[in-house]
Design an enzyme around this catalytic site. Structure first.
Site, PDB file in Angstrom:
ATOM      1  N   GLY A  31      -8.617   3.226 -36.793  1.00 46.76           N
ATOM      2  CA  GLY A  31      -9.666   3.347 -37.998  1.00 46.76           C
ATOM      3  C   GLY A  31     -11.100   3.070 -37.469  1.00 46.76           C
ATOM      4  N   LEU A  32     -12.167   3.442 -38.254  1.00 47.38           N
ATOM      5  CA  LEU A  32     -13.263   3.570 -38.024  1.00 47.38           C
ATOM      6  C   LEU A  32     -13.631   1.925 -37.338  1.00 47.38           C
ATOM      7  CD1 LEU A  32     -14.950   5.418 -40.677  1.00 47.38           C
ATOM      8  CD2 LEU A  32     -14.887   6.131 -38.429  1.00 47.38           C
ATOM      9  N   SER A  33     -14.837   1.961 -36.671  1.00 43.24           N
ATOM     10  CA  SER A  33     -15.573   0.769 -36.397  1.00 43.24           C
ATOM     11  C   SER A  33     -15.808  -0.249 -37.668  1.00 43.24           C
ATOM     12  CB  SER A  33     -16.981   0.871 -35.419  1.00 43.24           C
ATOM     13  OG  SER A  33     -17.373  -0.354 -35.238  1.00 43.24           O
ATOM     14  N   GLY A  34     -15.433  -1.320 -37.784  1.00 42.28           N
ATOM     15  CA  GLY A  34     -15.581  -2.125 -39.081  1.00 42.28           C
ATOM     16  C   GLY A  34     -14.677  -1.937 -40.178  1.00 42.28           C
ATOM     17  N   GLY A  36     -11.847  -2.874 -40.350  1.00 42.00           N
ATOM     18  CA  GLY A  36     -11.057  -4.131 -40.713  1.00 42.00           C
ATOM     19  C   GLY A  36      -9.878  -4.363 -39.678  1.00 42.00           C
ATOM     20  N   LYS A  37      -9.856  -3.405 -38.703  1.00 43.01           N
ATOM     21  CA  LYS A  37      -8.610  -3.732 -37.598  1.00 43.01           C
ATOM     22  C   LYS A  37      -8.416  -4.952 -36.917  1.00 43.01           C
ATOM     23  CE  LYS A  37     -10.466  -0.367 -35.114  1.00 43.01           C
ATOM     24  NZ  LYS A  37     -11.712  -0.031 -35.750  1.00 43.01           N
ATOM     25  N   SER A 105      -9.281   4.476 -31.725  1.00 45.46           N
ATOM     26  CA  SER A 105      -8.252   5.808 -31.241  1.00 45.46           C
ATOM     27  C   SER A 105      -8.467   6.946 -32.248  1.00 45.46           C
ATOM     28  CB  SER A 105      -6.755   5.611 -31.274  1.00 45.46           C
ATOM     29  OG  SER A 105      -6.452   4.487 -32.070  1.00 45.46           O
TER      30      SER A 105
HETATM   31  P1  ADP Z   1     -12.989  -3.585 -36.689  1.00 48.61           P
HETATM   32  O1  ADP Z   1     -12.153  -4.285 -35.861  1.00 48.61           O
HETATM   33  O2  ADP Z   1     -11.973  -2.162 -37.499  1.00 48.61           O
HETATM   34  O3  ADP Z   1     -14.101  -2.835 -36.067  1.00 48.61           O
HETATM   35  P2  ADP Z   1     -13.601  -5.885 -38.051  1.00 48.61           P
HETATM   36  O4  ADP Z   1     -12.237  -6.373 -38.666  1.00 48.61           O
HETATM   37  O5  ADP Z   1     -14.297  -6.186 -36.937  1.00 48.61           O
HETATM   38  O6  ADP Z   1     -13.395  -4.136 -38.060  1.00 48.61           O
HETATM   39  O7  ADP Z   1     -14.523  -5.829 -39.385  1.00 48.61           O
HETATM   40  C1  ADP Z   1     -14.177  -5.848 -40.485  1.00 48.61           C
HETATM   41  C2  ADP Z   1     -15.135  -6.452 -41.692  1.00 48.61           C
HETATM   42  O8  ADP Z   1     -14.899  -5.890 -42.850  1.00 48.61           O
HETATM   43  C3  ADP Z   1     -15.010  -7.926 -41.380  1.00 48.61           C
HETATM   44  O9  ADP Z   1     -16.209  -8.635 -41.631  1.00 48.61           O
HETATM   45  C4  ADP Z   1     -14.299  -8.330 -42.515  1.00 48.61           C
HETATM   46  O10 ADP Z   1     -14.376  -9.751 -43.074  1.00 48.61           O
HETATM   47  C5  ADP Z   1     -14.475  -7.167 -43.497  1.00 48.61           C
HETATM   48  N1  ADP Z   1     -13.616  -6.885 -44.780  1.00 48.61           N
HETATM   49  C6  ADP Z   1     -13.905  -6.885 -45.938  1.00 48.61           C
HETATM   50  N2  ADP Z   1     -12.818  -6.506 -46.948  1.00 48.61           N
HETATM   51  C7  ADP Z   1     -11.848  -6.343 -46.004  1.00 48.61           C
HETATM   52  C8  ADP Z   1     -10.434  -6.271 -46.087  1.00 48.61           C
HETATM   53  N3  ADP Z   1      -9.879  -5.887 -47.454  1.00 48.61           N
HETATM   54  N4  ADP Z   1      -9.734  -6.028 -45.153  1.00 48.61           N
HETATM   55  C9  ADP Z   1     -10.278  -6.066 -43.581  1.00 48.61           C
HETATM   56  N5  ADP Z   1     -11.416  -6.370 -43.653  1.00 48.61           N
HETATM   57  C10 ADP Z   1     -12.385  -6.561 -44.517  1.00 48.61           C
END
Ligand code: ADP
Length: 195
Positions: A31-34, A36-37, A105
């Site tokens: 999934g995209l950056s941010g 929630g991975k 990815s």
């Molecule tokens: P990634 O690893 O995909 O780059 P991150 O996990 O670092 O993403 O960041 C995701 C952000 O979104 C976090 O700050 C998280 O708290 C927020 N967020 C808000 N709602 C959700 C949700 N339902 N599931 C996952 N993350 C969430």
């Protein structure tokens, strides 16, 4: 039952899995950056850990800072990044460990490379499906702002494509689901296939 010390045979995956009382599997979060991975991976790992399961999270930070610190973000390097990650994940999986991989990815080619290396039956692709607008609004690391200003080139979703996964086992829409709900869906899925 054979005594493992009476034979020269290398210990098998099943020996490790029996020791741990669990099955090895790779949960591949794309999934995209941010999207929630990492957030979902951490919560998933804690939940599994509390149930007595051995886990390993692989993510951009622990991989790019170490074994892949010689790789950049060209197409070739991104592929090599994924290839090495998948090989590492496979080692963990073959030791019976539940391996949670958090990597953007962005292309079908990368995800199928990972699947081919790890092996279809040990690979669960999970699409952390969060629209670009929401990821950009969250902008956890300030990277989207930098990408919009042109300070980061080839940023996925901005000036580098993200191909929607077509073959994901799970499609988790984080704008409609809590972290706990996403974790529960993943657990339900892996419990079903690893019986
Ligand atoms: P990634 O690893 O995909 O780059 P991150 O996990 O670092 O993403 O960041 C995701 C952000 O979104 C976090 O700050 C998280 O708290 C927020 N967020 C808000 N709602 C959700 C949700 N339902 N599931 C996952 N993350 C969430």
């Amino acid at each position: 039952m054979n005594n493992i010390f009476t034979t020269n045979k290398i210990l098998q995956r099943s020996d490790k899995e029996n020791l741990l009382n669990q099955k090895g599997i790779a949960v591949w979060l794309t999934g995209l950056s941010g999207a929630g991975k990492t957030t979902i991976a951490v919560a998933l790992e804690k939940t599994l850990h509390s149930k007595g399961k051995l886990t390993q999270v692989l993510d951009g930070d622990n991989i790019r800072a170490g074994i892949n610190n010689n790789l950049g973000f060209s197409e070739e390097d991104r592929i090599e990044n994924i290839r090495r990650i998948a090989e590492i994940a496979k080692l963990f999986v073959n030791n019976g460990i539940i391996t949670i991989c958090c990597f953007i990815s962005p292309t079908e080619k990368m995800r199928s490379l990972a699947k081919d290396i790890i092996g279809k039956k040990d690979f669960v692709e999970v699409y952390i499906n969060t629209p670009l607008e929401i990821c950009e609004k969250r902008d956890v690391k300030g990277l989207y702002a930098k990408a919009r200003k042109g300070e980061i080139k080839d940023f996925t979703g901005i000036d580098s494509p993200f191909e929607e996964p077509k073959n994901a086992s799970l499609n988790l829409k984080t704008s409609e689901m809590s972290v706990e709900e996403s974790v529960a869906e993943i657990l339900r899925y892996i419990n079903r296939i690893k019986k």
